[in-house]
Structures are given as C-alpha cells and as structure tokens.
Enzyme design. Structure first.
Site, PDB file in Angstrom:
ATOM      1  N   HIS A 252      45.619  16.838  28.677  1.00 20.91           N
ATOM      2  CA  HIS A 252      45.256  15.554  28.053  1.00 20.91           C
ATOM      3  C   HIS A 252      44.337  14.743  28.971  1.00 20.91           C
ATOM      4  CE1 HIS A 252      48.703  16.108  25.191  1.00 20.91           C
ATOM      5  NE2 HIS A 252      49.205  16.719  26.256  1.00 20.91           N
TER       6      HIS A 252
ATOM      7  N   SER B  55      16.075   8.621  36.902  1.00 21.22           N
ATOM      8  CA  SER B  55      15.779   7.672  35.840  1.00 21.22           C
ATOM      9  C   SER B  55      14.408   7.052  36.107  1.00 21.22           C
ATOM     10  CB  SER B  55      16.860   6.587  35.843  1.00 21.22           C
ATOM     11  OG  SER B  55      16.355   5.384  35.313  1.00 21.22           O
TER      12      SER B  55
ATOM     13  N   GLN C 193      13.619  36.353   5.480  1.00 26.58           N
ATOM     14  CA  GLN C 193      12.568  36.097   6.461  1.00 26.58           C
ATOM     15  C   GLN C 193      12.854  34.817   7.257  1.00 26.58           C
ATOM     16  OE1 GLN C 193       8.382  36.909   5.308  1.00 26.58           O
ATOM     17  NE2 GLN C 193       8.067  34.748   5.691  1.00 26.58           N
TER      18      GLN C 193
HETATM   19  N1  ARG Z   1       8.156  39.667   6.720  1.00 22.31           N
HETATM   20  C1  ARG Z   1       9.117  40.142   5.802  1.00 22.31           C
HETATM   21  C2  ARG Z   1      10.536  39.684   6.218  1.00 22.31           C
HETATM   22  O1  ARG Z   1      10.716  39.263   7.292  1.00 22.31           O
HETATM   23  C3  ARG Z   1       9.076  41.625   5.783  1.00 22.31           C
HETATM   24  C4  ARG Z   1       9.652  42.222   4.546  1.00 22.31           C
HETATM   25  C5  ARG Z   1       8.835  41.894   3.360  1.00 22.31           C
HETATM   26  N2  ARG Z   1       9.333  42.619   2.234  1.00 22.31           N
HETATM   27  C6  ARG Z   1       8.989  42.329   0.988  1.00 22.31           C
HETATM   28  N3  ARG Z   1       9.524  43.051   0.049  1.00 22.31           N
HETATM   29  N4  ARG Z   1       8.195  41.333   0.690  1.00 22.31           N
HETATM   30  O2  ARG Z   1      11.442  39.745   5.438  1.00 22.31           O
END
Ligand code: ARG
Length: 458
Positions: A160, A282, A327
């Site tokens: 604590h 600072s 992505q």
């Molecule tokens: N740059 C894409 C990603 O990171 C690669 C795969 C793209 N695939 C697709 N079917 N458009 O996902």
C-alpha cells in the site's frame, strides 16, 4: 480524375494514393524479407512436378540473382517503391520484370499479395522478436548485476506504499528482472506461434496446381507451415496482436520499474540517484534534474498497449478472408515493436549507472517495520501466530530499532532477500540468449542455402 497504369490495371491517382497509404514508406522495412519469400516461392515452383516446368532451374537462378541485387539496393537505401506499385510486393515484381521480361511475370504464379504480406510480416516479426529478446536479456542482466551488487543493502519493503517489512535492494531489483524473464517467455511463445509459414496459401482457398508448402516453409527456415490456407490469411492481424501482446507485457514491467525509479529518486526518499545524463532540466527552474526517461517509458507503455488494442480492434469484426483493413495494422505493429525496443535499450545503461544511497535506505527504517519479524520471533518461542500478532499490535511501543542489515540476514529461504539464487537468474537469461542464437542460426543457414550468398544475417 487522372489515372495511372499499374502492374495490376489502371487506377485513379487519388484512389491509388488513398489505398496505398503509408505502405510506400513502411514496406521499405520489408524489401529484404519480401525478396527472400519470393526466392523460396520461385524455388518451390521450379521443383514442382509438372511438365513443362513452370520455371526451369536456370530461370530460378536468374530470378535469385535479380532478388539478391534488389536486396543489395535496399541495403544501400536505393530501392524505391513507387506509388503505382502500391506496395513492396508489386515493386519487386516490377523491378524483376523490367530486368527479366516474361520470366518476371511468372513469379506470382500460385501466390497472392495476401500470403506475401503475411509471410513478410512473419519474417519481419522473427527478426524483431529476436532482437527484442536480446535487448530484454541485457536489461535483465543489468538489473541482476545491480541487485547482486546491492544484495545486502536493506530497503524498506512496502505494501500500500506504506512501510511493511525489512527487505533489500537486491530483492527489489531482481523482482523486476524476474518479471522481464517471464516476459521473455511470452516473447518466445509469440515467436513460436509466429514461426509458421503462410506462403502458398495464396488468396486463401488453395490453387489447382501441386505446390509444396512444406518445401517453401523449409526453404525459409520456418519450423512449420500454417496448415489451413484460410487460417493462414485470417492469422494476419492475430499474429500481430499476439506479438504486440508480448511487447505490451514487456512494457508493463518497464513501466513499473520506471515508476519505482521516479518514486525512490524523489528527494523525500532519495534511495536512488538517476545518472544525470539520463535526466533533463527545466527551461525555467535551474536546479531541476527530471526523470524524463522514466516518465516517457511509462507513457510509451500506454502507446504499445494502444497499438495492441488497435490491431485487436481492427480485426475483431473482420470477416473471414483478406480484407484491406489489415493494411492498417502494419503501422501499429511496427511502431509498437520499435517503441518497446527503444525503451529496453535506454533502460539497460541507465540501470547500470543508478547510484544507491545506503544511508537514506537505512534511515527509512523505523521500529514498526520490524513488527512482523518480532511476531514471528515470538512464534519461534512457541506462541501461536495470531496471539503473537495481537501481542505485538498492542505493544508496538516495545518494538526496538533493530539493525536492518542483520534483520535481512535471517531471510535466507528460497527467493527471500538473502536467499536469492543468482544462478537462477543467469541460467534463465542465458537460456533466452541461446534460443535467440539457435533461431538466428536456423534462419541464416536456410537463407544462405536459398540465395547462395552469405552477407545476409538475421
Ligand atoms: N499492402 C497490402 C496489405 O498490406 C498488401 C495486400 C494487398 N492485397 C489485396 N488483395 N489488395 O494488406
């Protein structure tokens, strides 16, 4: 709106820029692994039992040489991913086709960018996990060294945040070391799950040609291929969240270590002193030496967790099969790993240089810190524990100021302040480094055989 001709058709410029997003920059980190993946795939195609051969051994050799040149270019920072490429995969195909003509157009047989990016990310993760493990082991060693050096230095043990029982600096430091060793276990577990090759799963549904996914996996030095081709793609995002989960455990440990340093270096405690070169001042208060490194480690733990949750959230409602949403996980993934590694690297040398103020640590002991030890002393004389507890509670004023150095000398059982087994910590951290070396050797041997070059080292 203006359009552009690309390897995969004509695309509107705005759409191209929007959909490629940051891939054009981020994928630069995956040029080498993308080329290695292509080398394995093309080698597998050249061995496929079909007549006529899809790719002859001589053609395979030409592709490999082209890929090695791309890797060299990338290592010099000369390889470019154009917007029209969208990503590294099509940039490599464009470059090979410009050099090899029709042969370059064959390399995408029986694969998709989806399994390409999945294998690239796994190869990327392999290398990152191994480096993270090495950096974690270095911090473990720094903490263990620090603990060992100050093994017998007493420190008030707290619950604590209030004074509790006599403890030691060695116990405090190695608690964080052991936590980090457990995190290494999570990292190794993530490594093992990641160590499955998705290449050849193509668009997720199998191809009507006799590809050999086991061979591709072996050529890349993976321990095994992923089995189900659909899961190979559904595993994207899941794998990143597993890796980031392990990273975020590391950050949990580091954040608590950082928090302890901030607390115990406050002038009101003054137990430890952070090396001045790890503090910043600072702009208005001339006397300040602030623990900025520790504060930022604490903050970055939140960011790594946010990256993990970000990936989790991206995929939790993702329908089966590839979705472009995936992505968006790439940036979070790369940033989460890089952040974790930067924290490990800054803390190891800081820990090595932390100074311990033994006087202040001892001055932190008041007689009540020995209350539990006194009760247990009475137990040793035959009193039932609850009676001893009440006796001491009612007679706290009887407690004497005991020498804390002597008090901790009595705590010798397994894992207690004077029962710490230094071999235990060293054995665990050595085992981590041995696993890392084995994995590096396995990958390097596979890649050297695949590309016929030995300048590439994971
Ligand atoms: N740059 C894409 C990603 O990171 C690669 C795969 C793209 N695939 C697709 N079917 N458009 O996902």
């Amino acid at each position: 709106m203006a359009k552009q001709k690309t390897t995969v058709g004509t695309i509107n410029n705005e759409v191209l820029a929007f959909t490629a997003g940051r891939d054009v920059e981020l994928d630069l980190a995956m040029v080498t692994v993308d080329c290695i993946g292509t080398a394995a795939h093309v080698t597998m195609l050249s061995e496929m039992p079909v007549e006529p051969k899809l790719i002859t051994p001589a053609e395979r050799q030409q592709v490999i040489e082209g890929l090695v040149d791309i890797i060299k270019l990338a290592q010099q920072g000369q390889f470019k991913i154009e917007l029209a490429d969208q990503d590294v995969h099509l940039a490599v195909e464009r470059t090979l086709t410009a050099r090899l003509g029709d042969l370059g157009k064959k390399i995408h047989t029986c694969r998709s960018r989806n399994d390409q990016v999945a294998v690239d990310l796994r190869l990327y993760a392999k290398e990152q996990l191994l480096s993270t493990l090495e950096e974690a082991a270095a911090l473990v060693d720094a903490l263990v060294e620090f603990g060992r050096k100050h093994e017998a230095v007493p420190m008030v043990g707290r619950t604590h945040m209030q004074p509790g029982m006599p403890s030691s600096v060695g116990l405090w430091a190695t608690a964080h070391a052991e936590s980090l060793l457990d995190d290494c276990y999570s990292l190794l577990n993530a490594f093992d799950l990641n160590d499955q090759c998705p290449l050849g799963s193509a668009a997720s549904y199998g191809v009507p040609l006799p590809i050999d996914r086991q061979l591709t996996s072996d050529l890349l030095g993976f321990s095994r291929p992923t089995h189900n081709v659909l899961y190979a793609n559904n595993g994207r995002g899941k794998m990143e969240s597993i890796v980031l989960g392990a990273m975020s455990q590391v950050m949990l440990t580091l954040s608590r270590l950082a928090q302890d340093f901030m607390l115990f270096t406050m002038p009101e405690f003054d137990y430890f002193k952070l090396p001045v070169e790890f503090c910043t001042g600072s702009s208005i208060m001339p006397q300040k030496q602030n623990p900025d490194v520790c504060e930022l480690v604490r903050a970055k733990a939140s960011r790594v967790k946010a990256a993990e949750l970000g990936v989790y959230d991206l995929i939790k409602g993702s329908p089966t099969g590839y979705n472009r949403d995936l992505q968006e996980a790439k940036e979070l993934f790369m940033e989460g790993i890089a952040t974790t590694r930067s924290c490990l690297r800054i803390l190891a040398p800081m820990v090595e240089a932390v100074q311990v103020n033994e006087q202040k640590l001892i001055a932190g002991f008041s007689p009540d810190v020995f209350a539990t030890d006194r009760a247990l002393e009475l137990v040793g004389e035959g009193m039932p524990f609850r009676d001893a507890y009440h006796y001491v509670k009612e007679n706290l004023q009887e407690l004497e100021q005991i020498d804390p150095v002597q008090a901790i000398q009595l705590k010798t059982h397994l894992g207690a302040p004077l029962g710490l087994d230094w071999d235990y910590f060293h054995a665990r951290s050595d085992a981590v480094l041995e696993s890392v070396q084995d994995e590096r050797d396995r990958f390097n041997t596979a890649v050297a055989a695949l590309l016929g070059v030995d300048f590439l080292r994971m």
